[in-house]
Design a protein around this motif. Sequence first.
Motif, mmCIF file in Angstrom:
data_model
loop_
_atom_site.group_PDB
_atom_site.id
_atom_site.type_symbol
_atom_site.label_atom_id
_atom_site.label_comp_id
_atom_site.label_asym_id
_atom_site.label_seq_id
_atom_site.Cartn_x
_atom_site.Cartn_y
_atom_site.Cartn_z
ATOM 1 N N TYR A 1 28.822 -3.644 42.051
ATOM 2 C CA TYR A 1 29.226 -3.086 40.764
ATOM 3 C C TYR A 1 30.140 -4.079 40.044
ATOM 4 C CZ TYR A 1 27.886 1.653 42.347
ATOM 5 O OH TYR A 1 27.208 2.759 42.784
ATOM 6 N N GLY B 1 32.195 7.903 34.961
ATOM 7 C CA GLY B 1 32.912 8.013 33.703
ATOM 8 C C GLY B 1 33.838 6.825 33.543
ATOM 9 N N GLN C 1 37.500 0.436 32.337
ATOM 10 C CA GLN C 1 36.215 1.127 32.346
ATOM 11 C C GLN C 1 35.819 1.513 33.765
ATOM 12 O OE1 GLN C 1 33.163 -1.017 30.216
ATOM 13 N NE2 GLN C 1 34.573 -1.665 28.600
ATOM 14 N N GLY C 2 34.785 2.340 33.852
ATOM 15 C CA GLY C 2 34.252 2.688 35.154
ATOM 16 C C GLY C 2 33.311 1.609 35.663
ATOM 17 N N PRO C 3 33.051 1.590 36.972
ATOM 18 C CA PRO C 3 32.125 0.601 37.528
ATOM 19 C C PRO C 3 30.704 0.799 36.989
ATOM 20 C CG PRO C 3 33.418 1.660 39.258
ATOM 21 C CD PRO C 3 33.636 2.449 38.014
ATOM 22 N N GLN D 1 33.282 -3.914 37.284
ATOM 23 C CA GLN D 1 34.219 -3.011 36.629
ATOM 24 C C GLN D 1 35.096 -3.802 35.668
ATOM 25 O OE1 GLN D 1 37.100 -1.007 39.130
ATOM 26 N NE2 GLN D 1 37.468 0.584 37.623
ATOM 27 N N LEU E 1 32.927 -5.042 42.633
ATOM 28 C CA LEU E 1 33.054 -4.119 43.752
ATOM 29 C C LEU E 1 31.754 -4.065 44.542
ATOM 30 C CD1 LEU E 1 34.755 -1.227 41.798
ATOM 31 C CD2 LEU E 1 35.847 -2.548 43.596
ATOM 32 N N PHE F 1 38.150 8.700 38.695
ATOM 33 C CA PHE F 1 36.813 8.547 38.125
ATOM 34 C C PHE F 1 35.932 9.712 38.548
ATOM 35 C CE2 PHE F 1 36.990 4.319 36.369
ATOM 36 C CZ PHE F 1 37.968 3.685 37.106
ATOM 37 N N MET G 1 36.472 -6.942 37.754
ATOM 38 C CA MET G 1 36.530 -6.663 39.191
ATOM 39 C C MET G 1 35.097 -6.469 39.666
ATOM 40 S SD MET G 1 38.515 -5.864 41.902
ATOM 41 C CE MET G 1 39.980 -4.849 41.640
#
Lengths: 117, 113
Positions: free
Chosen positions: A35, B104, A41-43, A37, A91, B89, A89
């Motif tokens: 992922y 999200g 924000q979200g991954p 990120q 992940l 999250f 980042m």
Amino acid sequence: EAEVAQSPRYKITEKSQAVAFWCDPISGHATLYWYRQILGQGPELLVQFQDESVVDDSQLPKDRFSAERLKGVDSTLKIQPAELGDSAMYLCASSLARRETSSYEQYFGPGTRLTVT
Amino acid sequence: GDSVTQMEGPVTLSEEAFLTINCTYTATGYPSLFWYVQYPGEGLQLLLKATKADDKGSNKGFEATYRKETTSFHLEKGSVQVSDSAVYFCALFMMDSSYKLIFGSGTRLLVRP
């Protein structure tokens, strides 16, 4: 308790250089995810492996990103050349998930923080 | 497509206050729902989950109920601690061909002593 390992934890590189990240999933986990990120924000999924095969790489910028999981265990994500917008980042996560089970919980590593200057 | 919407942060509370972080989702099928927590400089940790409508996930004093009628999975805790300060999250998971988690944007929680 088994954990997902990632290295390095932090990486600073100049734009146009190559960079690589490594992930070692929990032993026995068939599915591995990378992922990205972005701060705040979200991954977002970049690539998903089932054993050594790519299941989903629809969001991977293939002109500069590549990922492999040659023996179906650990995995490497590479960026070449790095761009300023790649700062994020990265992940790695793994899960038992196989088509015939419902063991789909994902366990995340600590991540690699990439800064491109 | 499938998506998750969370309330914007930061959420700032005093210790022992009640916490609610709203999460709603859009999905074409019947997803499983998750809450993950991310402490500074760390990866994501699974906090709780629910796999079908009316399920309640709970862990470490946190709870969330899968509400199909309102497509929601709000996170609650009765009494927050300073150590709960983190980013939370909400995520959905569809068991279709890709087994993909959709997150999200996260809600930052800051708990003051």
